[in-house]
Scaffold this motif. Structure first.
Motif, mmCIF file in Angstrom:
data_model
loop_
_atom_site.group_PDB
_atom_site.id
_atom_site.type_symbol
_atom_site.label_atom_id
_atom_site.label_comp_id
_atom_site.label_asym_id
_atom_site.label_seq_id
_atom_site.Cartn_x
_atom_site.Cartn_y
_atom_site.Cartn_z
ATOM 1 N N UNK A 1 -3.919 -1.263 17.785
ATOM 2 C CA UNK A 1 -3.247 -0.332 16.875
ATOM 3 C C UNK A 1 -1.733 -0.413 17.039
ATOM 4 N N UNK A 2 -1.277 -0.490 18.272
ATOM 5 C CA UNK A 2 0.164 -0.572 18.516
ATOM 6 C C UNK A 2 0.752 -1.832 17.887
ATOM 7 N N UNK A 3 0.047 -2.950 18.015
ATOM 8 C CA UNK A 3 0.530 -4.205 17.431
ATOM 9 C C UNK A 3 0.478 -4.163 15.903
ATOM 10 N N UNK A 4 -0.634 -3.664 15.370
ATOM 11 C CA UNK A 4 -0.799 -3.632 13.915
ATOM 12 C C UNK A 4 0.206 -2.698 13.264
ATOM 13 N N UNK A 5 0.315 -1.487 13.788
ATOM 14 C CA UNK A 5 1.198 -0.481 13.193
ATOM 15 C C UNK A 5 2.638 -0.980 13.155
ATOM 16 N N UNK A 6 3.079 -1.593 14.232
ATOM 17 C CA UNK A 6 4.448 -2.096 14.305
ATOM 18 C C UNK A 6 4.670 -3.247 13.325
ATOM 19 N N UNK A 7 3.814 -4.255 13.380
ATOM 20 C CA UNK A 7 4.022 -5.456 12.568
ATOM 21 C C UNK A 7 3.746 -5.229 11.086
ATOM 22 N N UNK A 8 2.848 -4.310 10.760
ATOM 23 C CA UNK A 8 2.489 -4.084 9.356
ATOM 24 C C UNK A 8 3.679 -3.664 8.513
ATOM 25 N N UNK A 9 4.685 -3.059 9.132
ATOM 26 C CA UNK A 9 5.862 -2.620 8.377
ATOM 27 C C UNK A 9 6.577 -3.790 7.719
ATOM 28 N N UNK A 10 6.431 -5.006 8.267
ATOM 29 C CA UNK A 10 7.084 -6.188 7.714
ATOM 30 C C UNK A 10 6.256 -6.839 6.606
ATOM 31 N N UNK A 11 5.003 -6.397 6.453
ATOM 32 C CA UNK A 11 4.095 -7.040 5.509
ATOM 33 C C UNK A 11 3.648 -6.120 4.379
ATOM 34 N N UNK A 12 4.003 -4.844 4.442
ATOM 35 C CA UNK A 12 3.626 -3.893 3.404
ATOM 36 C C UNK A 12 4.692 -3.807 2.325
ATOM 37 N N UNK A 13 4.227 -3.690 1.087
ATOM 38 C CA UNK A 13 5.137 -3.365 0.000
ATOM 39 C C UNK A 13 5.725 -1.972 0.255
ATOM 40 N N UNK A 14 6.864 -1.691 -0.357
ATOM 41 C CA UNK A 14 7.428 -0.350 -0.275
ATOM 42 C C UNK A 14 6.435 0.634 -0.893
ATOM 43 N N UNK A 15 5.990 1.604 -0.099
ATOM 44 C CA UNK A 15 4.966 2.528 -0.571
ATOM 45 C C UNK A 15 3.548 2.042 -0.342
ATOM 46 N N UNK A 16 3.431 0.923 0.380
ATOM 47 C CA UNK A 16 2.102 0.417 0.719
ATOM 48 C C UNK A 16 1.444 1.267 1.793
ATOM 49 N N UNK A 17 0.159 1.020 2.001
ATOM 50 C CA UNK A 17 -0.580 1.843 2.956
ATOM 51 C C UNK A 17 -1.310 0.993 3.990
#
Length: 291
Positions: A231-247
């Protein structure tokens, strides 16, 4: 010694009960149906007929394996998930009903986005999440683009087989070998990132049911000392791969909601919500990321 079909089934049920196999009656009939191809109505009609010798031998071999707590799904090579039949093996986590809550949550939020919606499925395993979302979203909206990743070559082989079986040839369903985001290009953004990552604390694995502890792949279970490593790895890295307003939407353990929510908050996610499963336990967590 020859047996009638009824005697063969009852004997199998007794063996499983004697070995304290959960749901012995259900599992015995599932293996009987797998071997003979008879459903319950056919069983009733043929109950007093003699069980063919070759079928009896095959049935006894499978019952002996189930008595040793080899999972039913590993013996049949199949598990139903969200109404679809998935190929499974000891190389992947057997899809579970709890994960259908994750599917339901993603389907409920998908209408917030412009189609074709883009979804990333991390730790795909059998592919049950990505494949199911692809089928359901195409059914509802006509088009979507899904990428499924895993670090295990063997798991990816199973995921590909399920995609070929249930989706067929598609330019909109992609399977990539990757340790979470490592093999992905952050210039490609997703509307929704979804995952059922390993979340069992290492020390808890030895207390799991025999079927899970000894037969599910450990790498699909072990979430580190506190169960939160992925979770720590996913939550941090996902910010670079999500569209603005993505979930970001993830399955979790029943007692991990507060900890994961705190990690998401610290990384800039908002409107974090927790969804319960049919047993009333916390099961899925989701939140928005706005730049």
């Amino acid at each position: 010694m020859s047996m009638t079909i009824n005697q063969s089934l009852r004997n199998a049920q007794n063996i499983l009960n004697e070995n304290h196999v959960p749901n012995a009656e259900y599992d015995a009939f599932a293996l009987f149906e797998y071997v003979t191809g008879y459903d319950k109505s056919q069983y009733i009609m043929r109950a007093n007929e003699e069980m063919p010798d070759d079928k009896q031998r095959q049935f006894e071999e499978l019952i002996a394996k189930r008595a040793k707590r080899i999972p039913l799904q590993h013996l049949t090579g199949n598990q139903n998930f969200f109404g679809y039949d998935f190929i499974v093996s000891s190389d992947v986590l057997v899809p579970r009903q709890d994960t259908e809550v994750l599917i339901g949550e993603v389907l409920s939020i998908s209408s917030d986005y412009t189609y074709p919606i883009r979804i990333l499925d991390l730790c795909t395993g059998s592919g049950c999440i990505g494949v199911t979302l692809y089928l359901e979203l195409n059914k509802a909206y006509g088009k979507c683009d899904i990428t499924a990743t895993d670090i295990s070559d063997k798991a990816l082989d199973i995921a590909r087989k399920n995609a070929e079986k249930l989706i067929g040839d598609s330019n909109d369903f992609h399977i990539i070998k990757s340790d979470l985001f490592d093999a992905l290009d952050s210039s490609n953004k997703y509307d929704i990132i979804v995952s059922n990552p390993p979340y069992i604390p290492t020390s808890d694995i030895e207390r799991l049911d025999t079927e899970v502890r000894e037969h599910d792949p450990r790498m699909a279970l072990d979430g580190g000392d506190d169960g939160l490593d992925f979770y720590k790895r996913i939550v941090d890295s996902a910010t670079h791969f999500l569209e603005d307003g993505g979930q970001l939407v993830m399955e979790m353990g029943y007692n991990q909601g507060d900890d994961i929510s705190a990690v998401m908050t610290d990384n800039g996610y908002s409107d974090i919500r927790i969804i319960k499963d049919l047993a009333g336990l916390d099961r899925v967590i989701g939140g928005y990321y706005v730049r």
